[in-house]
Design a protein around this motif. Sequence first.
Motif, short mmCIF file in Angstrom:
data_model
loop_
_atom_site.label_atom_id
_atom_site.label_comp_id
_atom_site.label_asym_id
_atom_site.label_seq_id
_atom_site.Cartn_x
_atom_site.Cartn_y
_atom_site.Cartn_z
N SER A 231 -6.73 2.09 8.66
CA SER A 231 -5.67 2.94 8.10
C SER A 231 -6.05 4.49 7.89
CB SER A 231 -5.50 2.25 6.45
OG SER A 231 -5.09 1.06 6.59
N TYR B 46 0.76 -1.10 0.12
CA TYR B 46 -0.01 0.00 0.02
C TYR B 46 0.98 1.30 -0.02
CZ TYR B 46 -4.42 -2.61 0.30
OH TYR B 46 -5.48 -3.20 0.21
N THR C 70 0.84 4.16 -0.25
CA THR C 70 -0.23 5.42 0.09
C THR C 70 0.15 6.20 1.49
OG1 THR C 70 -1.63 3.53 -0.76
CG2 THR C 70 -2.55 5.49 0.74
N ASN D 246 -1.29 1.83 8.37
CA ASN D 246 -1.36 1.43 6.73
C ASN D 246 -1.27 0.10 6.63
OD1 ASN D 246 0.53 0.47 4.46
ND2 ASN D 246 0.65 2.60 4.13
#
Length: 391
Positions: free
Chosen positions: A55, A31, A33, A63
């Motif tokens: 998250s 991820y 992100t 995360n």
Amino acid sequence: MTSTRAQGLATRSIHGHGFKDAHGSPHMPIYDTTTFTFDTTQEVLDVVEGRKVGSLYTRYGLNPSIFALEETLAGLEGAEMAWVFCSGMAAETALFLAHGRQGIIGIGDAYGGTMELLGSQLPEIGIPTRLMLGSELDQLDDLLAEGARLVFLETPTNPTLELFDIQAIAERTHAHGAILVVDNTFASPVNQQPLALGADVVVHSATKYLGGHSDLTAGALMGSQDLLMPIWNWRKNLGSMPAPTTASLLARSLRTLVIRVRQQNASAQAIAEAMEKHSRVRRVYYPGLPDFPGHDLARQQMQGFGGMLSIEVEGGGDAATAVADRLELFALAPSLGGAESLVTQPCTTTHHGLPAEERARRGIPDGLLRLSVGLEDSADLIADLEQALAS
Ligand SMILES: *Cc1c(COP(=O)(O)O)cnc(C)c1O
């Protein structure tokens, strides 16, 4: 999983992430992100106010790639929880700031960065620290009575592979209401489980065996929820979170941790035995050798003797430097735990900053070479050492 039987370490290192993917991925995807979106403000508040684990923001550790890695890391040390960090030193710094402010006692030799933190940087900001040699262990109770709340040690140590009795030191530490922290980087969870022996927190430089390929920098803390929760805010605001790609690379490495370390144990044992017979080697430091001072303790508290050993070359510092420079498979570098074998001469690298008398006091001869045994064929590694020692 229907069985409640405790799973072995290799199984936990592969399946311990506790993750089920909607698309059938056998492991947690990356991820990559920084932030996560929500449908409603109420859902944001549920995560922010701790009613729901979810998250939110990667630097906080919220995360999915970080969650999955931490669950695996906790399982490897038999811990309730684990926090991952962007380096071993980041893990130590957050730990010391959260739990060491009333005083820290360091036992024996430790990693250079740890020595710098404990020896000068933490005292500079008012945190009292005391460093004692392994031979001064009888002073531990008096030092604890002065009020330190955290005892820190490595076992086996760098670079002389000195061993400390985790169980006995944990009992003495707890008698004074303090906690024992063990840096388990050298042994790895495959060879030593400090929490099961009574330690309270385990530290790892995941840069070494956990990462295992000399291609990532990370750290970890494992322990109880009570001890780890107060560290969370320090990690968050020191900003010591690894990138999700690094977390994912570390999770991938953990799946081969057990077979890698067992192979490194076997090769290190073979090399230690070959070096013990070599006429140009004065002394071999390896817990797997029956006449090594820490051997009996190693048999008691370790499941394997590890992939690190040191040899003292006949002829002192210059002779050792010549051997290090002639080695071909063992690359000259001061790290450890990777697939590639490495050699370092402590008096020129890791312990270069210490005055010669201090190295002598710590029992680190200039002729010492520290070997990190990799995953090459052990016969080739022995042949390399023999050619370098022969000239
Ligand atoms: C390398 C090392 C550290 C520091 O870890 P980094 O990941 O380099 O920050 C701490 N302890 C030991 C025993 C180490 O070998």
